[in-house]
Motif scaffolding. Structure first.
Motif, PDB file in Angstrom:
ATOM      1  N   ILE A   1       0.845  -1.203   0.000  1.00 24.67           N
ATOM      2  CA  ILE A   1       0.000   0.000   0.000  1.00 24.67           C
ATOM      3  C   ILE A   1       0.880   1.252   0.000  1.00 24.67           C
ATOM      4  CG2 ILE A   1      -1.611   1.347   1.394  1.00 24.67           C
ATOM      5  CD1 ILE A   1      -2.802  -1.335   2.330  1.00 24.67           C
ATOM      6  N   LEU A   2       1.917   1.247   0.830  1.00 29.03           N
ATOM      7  CA  LEU A   2       2.795   2.413   0.908  1.00 29.03           C
ATOM      8  C   LEU A   2       3.546   2.635  -0.398  1.00 29.03           C
ATOM      9  CD1 LEU A   2       4.217   2.034   4.532  1.00 29.03           C
ATOM     10  CD2 LEU A   2       2.495   3.649   3.732  1.00 29.03           C
TER      11      LEU A   2
ATOM     12  N   VAL B   1       3.242   6.026  -2.620  1.00 27.08           N
ATOM     13  CA  VAL B   1       4.333   6.974  -2.848  1.00 27.08           C
ATOM     14  C   VAL B   1       4.837   6.940  -4.283  1.00 27.08           C
ATOM     15  CG1 VAL B   1       5.014   6.808  -0.434  1.00 27.08           C
ATOM     16  CG2 VAL B   1       6.145   5.357  -2.123  1.00 27.08           C
ATOM     17  N   SER B   2       4.267   6.067  -5.109  1.00 24.53           N
ATOM     18  CA  SER B   2       4.589   6.079  -6.548  1.00 24.53           C
ATOM     19  C   SER B   2       3.466   6.692  -7.364  1.00 24.53           C
ATOM     20  CB  SER B   2       4.883   4.656  -7.035  1.00 24.53           C
ATOM     21  OG  SER B   2       3.752   3.819  -6.857  1.00 24.53           O
TER      22      SER B   2
ATOM     23  N   ARG C   1       8.401   5.061   5.748  1.00 23.04           N
ATOM     24  CA  ARG C   1       8.076   3.674   6.114  1.00 23.04           C
ATOM     25  C   ARG C   1       7.921   2.766   4.898  1.00 23.04           C
ATOM     26  NH1 ARG C   1       3.082   3.504  10.006  1.00 23.04           N
ATOM     27  NH2 ARG C   1       3.693   1.293   9.996  1.00 23.04           N
ATOM     28  N   SER C   2       7.856   3.312   3.699  1.00 24.58           N
ATOM     29  CA  SER C   2       7.638   2.492   2.503  1.00 24.58           C
ATOM     30  C   SER C   2       8.872   1.647   2.195  1.00 24.58           C
ATOM     31  CB  SER C   2       7.310   3.378   1.302  1.00 24.58           C
ATOM     32  OG  SER C   2       8.437   4.153   0.932  1.00 24.58           O
TER      33      SER C   2
ATOM     34  N   VAL D   1      -2.816  10.511   2.159  1.00 29.64           N
ATOM     35  CA  VAL D   1      -2.799  10.142   3.580  1.00 29.64           C
ATOM     36  C   VAL D   1      -4.159   9.584   3.992  1.00 29.64           C
ATOM     37  CG1 VAL D   1      -2.712  11.081   5.919  1.00 29.64           C
ATOM     38  CG2 VAL D   1      -0.950  11.703   4.257  1.00 29.64           C
ATOM     39  N   LYS D   2      -5.240  10.200   3.542  1.00 30.33           N
ATOM     40  CA  LYS D   2      -6.584   9.706   3.871  1.00 30.33           C
ATOM     41  C   LYS D   2      -6.804   8.310   3.305  1.00 30.33           C
ATOM     42  CE  LYS D   2      -8.816  14.251   4.203  1.00 30.33           C
ATOM     43  NZ  LYS D   2      -9.838  15.161   3.628  1.00 30.33           N
ATOM     44  N   ILE D   3      -6.336   8.079   2.069  1.00 32.17           N
ATOM     45  CA  ILE D   3      -6.503   6.760   1.446  1.00 32.17           C
ATOM     46  C   ILE D   3      -5.702   5.706   2.210  1.00 32.17           C
ATOM     47  CG2 ILE D   3      -6.044   5.404  -0.632  1.00 32.17           C
ATOM     48  CD1 ILE D   3      -6.539   7.987  -2.247  1.00 32.17           C
ATOM     49  N   ILE D   4      -4.452   6.047   2.553  1.00 31.62           N
ATOM     50  CA  ILE D   4      -3.621   5.091   3.307  1.00 31.62           C
ATOM     51  C   ILE D   4      -4.251   4.790   4.658  1.00 31.62           C
ATOM     52  CG2 ILE D   4      -1.382   4.725   4.410  1.00 31.62           C
ATOM     53  CD1 ILE D   4      -0.127   6.418   2.224  1.00 31.62           C
ATOM     54  N   ASP D   5      -4.729   5.818   5.338  1.00 28.93           N
ATOM     55  CA  ASP D   5      -5.371   5.614   6.644  1.00 28.93           C
ATOM     56  C   ASP D   5      -6.540   4.645   6.536  1.00 28.93           C
ATOM     57  OD1 ASP D   5      -3.591   7.310   7.826  1.00 28.93           O
ATOM     58  OD2 ASP D   5      -4.951   9.033   7.909  1.00 28.93           O
ATOM     59  N   ALA D   6      -7.348   4.815   5.486  1.00 31.99           N
ATOM     60  CA  ALA D   6      -8.518   3.947   5.305  1.00 31.99           C
ATOM     61  C   ALA D   6      -8.092   2.511   5.017  1.00 31.99           C
ATOM     62  CB  ALA D   6      -9.388   4.480   4.169  1.00 31.99           C
TER      63      ALA D   6
END
Length: 666
Positions: free
Chosen positions: A319-320, A324-325, A501-502, A543-548
């Protein structure tokens, strides 16, 4: 033994976490309670063996060749409430042979008697694995060590070696005798009526071990099994011929357990490889169509690819990397602005700050501008969206500050000193921090006092961990940590934290690290690390997408943990139902301390440079103290070797005696 009941439970037991280890426990328990082999009428009863042993024992006592224990001999035999076959009898090791005997070796001035020396590390936890010792002159090892000979049974008595199951039957000792660690209990049979291999099965069985663990005494990583428990624990004794059949059957079943375990490990390896390949295919997709196809393959096989909570970490990494890409961005936000424009705005803001700032902050701003004029860096080959850009930490930051390089004087209460051990998995753990005074903080943080929203980044031990300073907390940089401060209105600190963290960033960071034994980053190396830069609005969306998605991962991880817990509880219930003995759960089937020392290990008198003091050397490089677990992991040897080395260095004063501490069962 109820064969139908065992077969009904077999699948649940074998496939549960640590299931094969449970099967082995069942085999040992069945072996020493008469449920593994048939009782034959021609074997007679154990009374014959006991009578022969009593006669031999009395003869040895008369000849003064038997080591007696009057205090133990007066203790009554107290069998547990377990039914054994009619031909068996309850007995004790004390009544069947010698406890911790001494070898009587005749020597003369013209000959050198050789023997086998066996340290704790030479005895395995695995079933019936031969001990590995070294031959030494008997005169060198006869004093200050435990004696044994071929045919004796050795049992580790100290934690965690006892809990790990270190035990063996001494076989193949050159010159028939040996000596070894003082942390062994030894049983020596005095009659051919006792098969040492059967005694070995007994001391490995839950019947002996469950109560044995509860009987251990001592603190601070030095708990030991008392001699009286070893000698007096009630043991079911079968007739002599049946002992041999039991040993043969156990060896056969243990070989099958080894095969089953190897098959499970192979299956797990294949699953890991398939999961890695599938995640890699998604992460390296070259087009939206290819990404969709690879994602559908991942989605369709999700249950087969992810079976433990640990597997979910790899999915988080995917996911990360996708985020980030630019593969998780909101399409509508992609072209409103560009990363280049954001960098230009940050540059203008930094120049303005350098003019407005006072004193130390002005120096930091001017230093940043000076470094940026001469900074050079390599752009990764990874393709980014057209409106993104690669930039360094230095380019996106308002300030980057290194820690103070001296060890702080600690106090009982005060300001949190954040060391590298306090930062894990994107979180700052304030529960076990060291504390410093306000005066120390004022001096150490004079360049740039940390504030909420700053990122702490570790450049060594371990490298590449990061966390955001939480609201309402006053913290200070510990050694080998750096502070990264952004312009919060221009760059999302949580987006940068996710980038750090990726896996892709971590790989680039490792390539940039220096050092042969301990990889680390210089201050300049941290400043030169590159990150992808999308516009601020897109950062917020990502950030919102990753959090979800991480919330979904958390729920799935909890489901897998619950599934494992249910499986483990089911296994425990099955074991209790089949053996009648409750066995403590282990969290993870790995070779590690079964207990963890809460008190830290601290440096004492620094050793001479020529001294063999690896633990003190490690501590000297890490503020002079460390948790026992972290120190063991850095030591890199087997846990038994670590405890032995710890004991040596404490005795020399190179390490301080660990304070008595609560022992946390793992």
């Amino acid at each position: 033994m109820d064969a139908q009941q065992f077969l009904a439970e077999f699948g649940h037991i074998a496939n549960a976490p640590g299931g094969v280890a449970r099967l082995r426990e069942l085999v040992y328990q069945f072996a020493v309670t008469g449920r593994l082999t048939l009782q034959l009428e021609e074997d007679g009863t154990a009374d014959v063996a006991l009578s022969n042993i009593a006669r031999i024992r009395q003869g040895l006592i008369t000849e003064k060749k038997f080591k007696r224990s009057p205090k133990l001999e007066s203790a009554p035999l107290t069998p547990p409430a377990i039914v054994i076959p009619p031909s068996w009898r309850w007995s004790r090791l004390l009544d069947l042979g010698e406890i911790n005997p001494r070898n009587q070796v005749q020597t003369d001035s013209e000959s050198v008697v050789m023997a086998t020396f066996v340290p704790m590390a030479a005895v395995s936890e695995n079933h019936s694995e031969a001990i590995a010792g070294v031959v030494k002159p008997w005169a060198e090892i006869s004093k200050g060590y435990t004696h044994f000979a071929n045919g004796d049974v050795l049992l580790a008595k100290i934690t965690p070696c006892f809990e790990n199951g270190k035990s063996a039957v001494a076989r193949g000792l050159e010159f028939d005798i040996g000596a070894g660690s003082t942390e062994f209990h030894v049983f020596r049979p005095i009659s051919q009526d006792i098969n040492p291999a059967y005694i070995y099965l007994f001391v490995r069985s839950p019947l002996f071990r469950a109560k044995g663990e509860a009987s251990m005494t001592g603190t601070a990583g030095q708990k030991r099994l008392p001699t009286d428990y070893f000698a007096l624990c009630a043991m079911p004794l079968p007739p002599t011929d049946e002992q041999s059949r039991i040993v043969a059957k156990v060896d056969e079943l243990m070989a099958l357990c080894d095969q089953l375990e190897a098959q499970q490990q192979k299956r797990r390896t294949l699953q890991n490889q398939l999961r890695h390949a599938t995640l890699q295919a998604v992460a390296t997709s070259q087009s939206p169509h290819e990404l969709q196809e690879n994602w559908q393959c991942l989605e369709g096989n999700f249950g087969q690819l992810f079976s433990t909570p640990e597997d979910v970490a790899a999915f988080r990494g995917l996911i990360l990397d996708l985020a980030v890409s630019g593969n998780l961005s909101d399409i509508e936000l992609r072209h409103d602005s560009t990363g280049t424009e954001l960098l230009e705005t940050i540059t203008k803001q930094r120049v303005a700050w350098s003019k407005e700032a006072d004193d130390q902050e002005k120096k930091e701003a001017q230093s940043m501008l000076k470094k940026l004029r001469t900074q050079q860096f390599n752009v990764p080959d990874t393709k980014l969206p057209e409106h993104w850009i690669w930039a360094t930490f230095l380019q996106i930051s308002k300030a980057i500050v290194d820690c103070h390089n001296k060890t702080a004087p600690y106090v009982a209460s005060g300001i949190h000193l954040i060391r590298t051990t306090d930062i894990r998995n994107g979180e700052m753990n304030l529960a076990n921090t060291r504390k410093i005074t306000e005066e120390t903080f004022s001096y150490w943080a004079r360049r740039m006092p940390p504030k909420a929203g700053d990122i702490f980044f570790t450049r060594e031990a371990p490298m590449g961990e990061a966390a955001i300073v939480p609201e309402g907390e006053k913290v200070c940089l510990g050694q080998r940590t750096m502070l990264i401060r952004l312009f919060p209105e221009l760059f999302n600190n949580r987006f940068l934290l996710y980038v750090i963290r990726s896996p892709s960033f971590q790989n680039r960071m490792v390539e940039a690290a220096i050092g042969m034994t301990v990889k680390h980053l210089r201050v300049g190396g941290v400043e030169d690390l590159v990150v992808p830069v999308p516009p601020k609005q897109e950062q917020d969306s990502i950030v919102k997408i990753i959090d979800a998605l991480f919330e979904v991962c958390n729920r799935f991880e909890k489901q897998l943990s619950k599934k494992q817990l249910i499986a483990a509880n089911l296994v425990s219930s099955a074991v209790v139902a089949l053996t009648g003995i409750a066995i403590e759960q282990e969290e993870e089937p790995m070779k590690a301390p079964k207990t963890e020392l809460v008190a830290p290990v601290r440096l004492g008198t620094p050793p001479d440079v020529k001294a063999q003091a690896p633990l003190a050397t490690i501590l000297a490089r890490h503020n002079g103290e460390m948790s026992a677990k972290d120190l063991w992991q850095r030591f890199g040897g087997e846990i038994d070797a670590f405890y032995a080395q710890l004991k040596i260095e404490v005795a020399h004063g190179w390490l301080l005696e660990p304070a008595p501490a609560e022992m946390l069962e793992k």
